[in-house]
Design a protein around this motif. Sequence first.
Motif, short mmCIF file in Angstrom:
data_model
loop_
_atom_site.label_atom_id
_atom_site.label_comp_id
_atom_site.label_asym_id
_atom_site.label_seq_id
_atom_site.Cartn_x
_atom_site.Cartn_y
_atom_site.Cartn_z
N GLN A 119 33.17 35.95 -25.89
CA GLN A 119 32.94 37.38 -26.41
C GLN A 119 31.66 37.48 -27.10
O GLN A 119 30.93 38.49 -27.14
N GLY A 120 31.53 36.31 -28.16
CA GLY A 120 30.44 36.35 -29.19
C GLY A 120 29.12 36.12 -28.22
O GLY A 120 28.07 37.11 -28.60
N ILE A 121 29.03 35.49 -27.45
CA ILE A 121 27.77 35.34 -26.32
C ILE A 121 27.66 36.61 -25.66
O ILE A 121 26.56 36.90 -25.51
N ASP A 122 28.65 37.29 -25.03
CA ASP A 122 28.50 38.46 -24.37
C ASP A 122 27.72 39.38 -25.40
O ASP A 122 26.92 40.27 -25.02
N GLN A 123 28.54 39.51 -26.61
CA GLN A 123 27.77 40.59 -27.54
C GLN A 123 26.21 40.20 -27.87
O GLN A 123 25.64 41.26 -27.73
N LEU A 124 26.19 38.94 -28.02
CA LEU A 124 24.68 38.72 -28.49
C LEU A 124 23.79 39.02 -27.45
O LEU A 124 22.79 39.61 -27.59
N ALA A 125 24.18 38.73 -26.03
CA ALA A 125 23.49 39.05 -24.81
C ALA A 125 23.21 40.19 -24.72
O ALA A 125 22.08 40.80 -24.49
N ALA B 209 22.03 38.84 -18.23
CA ALA B 209 22.87 37.70 -17.69
C ALA B 209 22.06 36.45 -17.89
O ALA B 209 22.81 35.45 -18.08
N ASN B 210 20.77 36.51 -17.96
CA ASN B 210 19.97 35.40 -18.13
C ASN B 210 20.00 35.07 -19.58
O ASN B 210 20.46 33.90 -20.06
N PHE B 211 19.94 36.02 -20.47
CA PHE B 211 20.42 35.68 -22.02
C PHE B 211 21.77 34.90 -22.15
O PHE B 211 21.72 34.15 -23.03
N LYS B 212 22.84 35.57 -21.64
CA LYS B 212 24.02 34.95 -21.49
C LYS B 212 24.12 33.42 -21.10
O LYS B 212 24.68 32.92 -21.74
N ASP B 213 23.42 33.06 -19.86
CA ASP B 213 23.44 31.89 -19.40
C ASP B 213 22.80 31.19 -20.40
O ASP B 213 23.06 29.97 -20.69
N GLY C 32 22.85 26.63 -24.26
CA GLY C 32 22.44 26.03 -25.53
C GLY C 32 23.50 25.74 -26.27
O GLY C 32 23.59 24.40 -26.88
N LEU C 33 24.55 26.25 -26.35
CA LEU C 33 25.85 26.16 -27.06
C LEU C 33 26.45 24.72 -26.51
O LEU C 33 26.95 24.09 -27.39
N ARG C 34 26.86 24.89 -25.38
CA ARG C 34 27.33 23.39 -24.67
C ARG C 34 26.44 22.19 -24.89
O ARG C 34 27.35 21.20 -25.04
N ARG C 35 25.27 22.42 -25.17
CA ARG C 35 24.58 20.95 -25.69
C ARG C 35 24.73 20.59 -27.13
O ARG C 35 24.57 19.39 -27.22
N LEU C 36 25.25 21.38 -28.05
CA LEU C 36 25.65 21.17 -29.30
C LEU C 36 26.89 20.48 -29.50
O LEU C 36 27.70 20.81 -28.45
N ASP C 37 27.02 19.60 -30.22
CA ASP C 37 28.06 19.07 -30.52
C ASP C 37 29.15 19.77 -31.36
O ASP C 37 29.35 19.49 -32.54
N LEU C 38 29.64 20.73 -30.80
CA LEU C 38 30.61 21.70 -31.58
C LEU C 38 32.02 21.52 -31.34
O LEU C 38 32.28 20.83 -30.22
N VAL C 39 33.04 21.83 -32.20
CA VAL C 39 34.42 21.74 -31.72
C VAL C 39 34.94 23.32 -31.62
O VAL C 39 34.36 24.14 -32.19
N THR C 40 36.18 23.48 -31.08
CA THR C 40 36.61 24.78 -31.10
C THR C 40 37.20 24.99 -32.50
O THR C 40 37.16 24.14 -33.06
#
Length: 84
Positions: free
Chosen positions: A4-10, A30-34, A39-47
């Motif tokens: 949802q946050g990605i959608d809002q930012l895009a 759509a491109n911004f969202k992708d 970019g976020l998937r490449r980061l070492d983040l946790v839920t």
Amino acid sequence: MEVQGIDQLAERLASLVPPGLAQAREDLRANFKDVLAQGLRRLDLVTREEFDVQSQVLARTRERLEIMEKRVASLEASDAPSGQ
């Protein structure tokens, strides 16, 4: 960042595109969202759930450590007079 946050930012980024370029705006959104998602998937983040669980584990560990420190201090204090 959740979907949802990605959608809002895009959407916010796409809203910066001039109104006359409606089709380009949707493509860019759509491109911004992708791009943001990749970019976020490449980061070492946790839920958030994982973070909350680890925070609880850490809090319990701190509590146990404080108890152990008090026990050690008590044992050292009770041993000090007879050890001298």
